[in-house]
Design a protein around this motif. Structure first.
Motif, PDB file in Angstrom:
ATOM      1  N   HIS A   1      54.887  55.151  11.679  1.00 51.12           N
ATOM      2  CA  HIS A   1      53.886  54.237  12.229  1.00 51.12           C
ATOM      3  C   HIS A   1      52.718  53.987  11.276  1.00 51.12           C
ATOM      4  O   HIS A   1      51.550  54.252  11.621  1.00 51.12           O
TER       5      HIS A   1
ATOM      6  N   ASP B   1      60.711  52.861  13.060  1.00 48.18           N
ATOM      7  CA  ASP B   1      59.276  52.743  13.273  1.00 48.18           C
ATOM      8  C   ASP B   1      58.483  53.229  12.070  1.00 48.18           C
ATOM      9  O   ASP B   1      57.612  54.108  12.167  1.00 48.18           O
TER      10      ASP B   1
ATOM     11  N   MET C   1      53.429  50.213  12.681  1.00 46.17           N
ATOM     12  CA  MET C   1      52.896  50.126  14.034  1.00 46.17           C
ATOM     13  C   MET C   1      53.070  48.722  14.604  1.00 46.17           C
ATOM     14  O   MET C   1      53.478  48.553  15.743  1.00 46.17           O
TER      15      MET C   1
ATOM     16  N   HIS D   1      59.081  48.963  16.652  1.00 48.80           N
ATOM     17  CA  HIS D   1      57.768  48.605  16.113  1.00 48.80           C
ATOM     18  C   HIS D   1      57.865  47.879  14.774  1.00 48.80           C
ATOM     19  O   HIS D   1      56.858  47.372  14.277  1.00 48.80           O
TER      20      HIS D   1
END
Length: 260
Positions: A11, A40, A43, A71
């Motif tokens: 992220h 991911d 983010m 994401h």
């Protein structure tokens, strides 16, 4: 012995810098055979987040494969999500869904994300027929006798963790992968580690989930998995930031998640 570092849900944009630096130091010092990132990286799928992720991956100096997470699809730009959802991956393009072959162990990608779903929560998993067929074709091309690991973002079935995946088509995909001889499916998404030995049609397939290196922790601190493979055996060790390493013993589905 083959050693793999399995990391997920980094992220960038909400990353834990201390955790990222710790993982990079461990990787450069210990030089695992490969790094598997199960989705991911970012983010909000912003270009600057992918650029930061690409630079970080280069510092690891190891073979890397990266799966796409929910994401990693454009969040604020619906047109980009549908027309060119992967354009922003340029910084990490060579690592995206790259199969790996390491001394008798093959790592095969399986995409579990979707640009559109017939439900409100698009963050959950979906295995399309096309995605499963592509993965099974790769599994079928693995040399006889090699161990096959599949890397995906969403757990194919629920693992008893605080967060859920609700992966459409996951049960069917897991059965097909088991029939094809896959030894384990490595995933992320739920931000907590787990290791499950799950019987499917007379076979046992391992379901191994990694935690997160972001600030978005759940029950566990920032962590990654060290996976050791020797003589046909898979051992999982959770490496936890600021805590002692913890072996994860495979548990049946329904046992306490994340316990060794």
């Amino acid at each position: 012995m083959i050693r793999l570092f399995h990391v997920s849900d980094i992220h960038f944009g909400a990353e834990d810098r201390e955790a990222l630096d710790w993982f990079a130091r461990q990787t450069r010092a210990e030089r695992p055979d490969a790094v598997i990132v199960t989705g991911d990286l970012t983010m909000r799928a912003r270009s600057r987040e992918f650029a930061a992720a690409g630079e970080w991956l280069r510092t690891l100096e190891r073979p890397v494969t990266v799966e796409v997470g929910n994401h990693d699809l454009p969040y604020f730009n619906p047109l980009a999500r549908f027309a060119a959802p992967y354009r922003r991956y340029e910084a990490v393009e060579r690592a995206i869904e790259t199969p790996l072959e390491i001394e008798g162990v093959a790592v095969v990608p399986l995409r579990t994300t979707a640009r559109f779903q017939w439900r409100l929560n698009w963050s959950k998993g979906r295995v399309s027929g096309g995605a499963l067929a592509r993965s099974l074709k790769l599994v079928g091309a693995v040399p006889a006798g090699d161990m096959v690991l599949v890397a995906a973002h969403h757990p194919l079935i629920e693992a008893g963790t605080k967060s859920s995946a609700h992966t459409h088509g996951g049960v069917e995909a897991l059965a097909a992968l088991a029939r094809a001889g896959v030894a384990a499916v490595l995933t992320g998404h739920v931000h907590d580690p787990f290791d499950i030995a799950h019987p499917v049609e007379g076979r046992t397939i391992r379901l191994i989930g990694a935690g997160t290196l972001s600030e978005r922790v759940r029950r566990s601190p920032p962590s990654f998995n060290e996976i050791r493979i020797a003589h046909g055996r898979i051992d999982t060790i959770v490496r936890l930031l600021g805590e002692r390493d913890r072996p994860l013993h495979p548990r049946p589905l329904g046992g306490a998640a994340g316990k060794g």
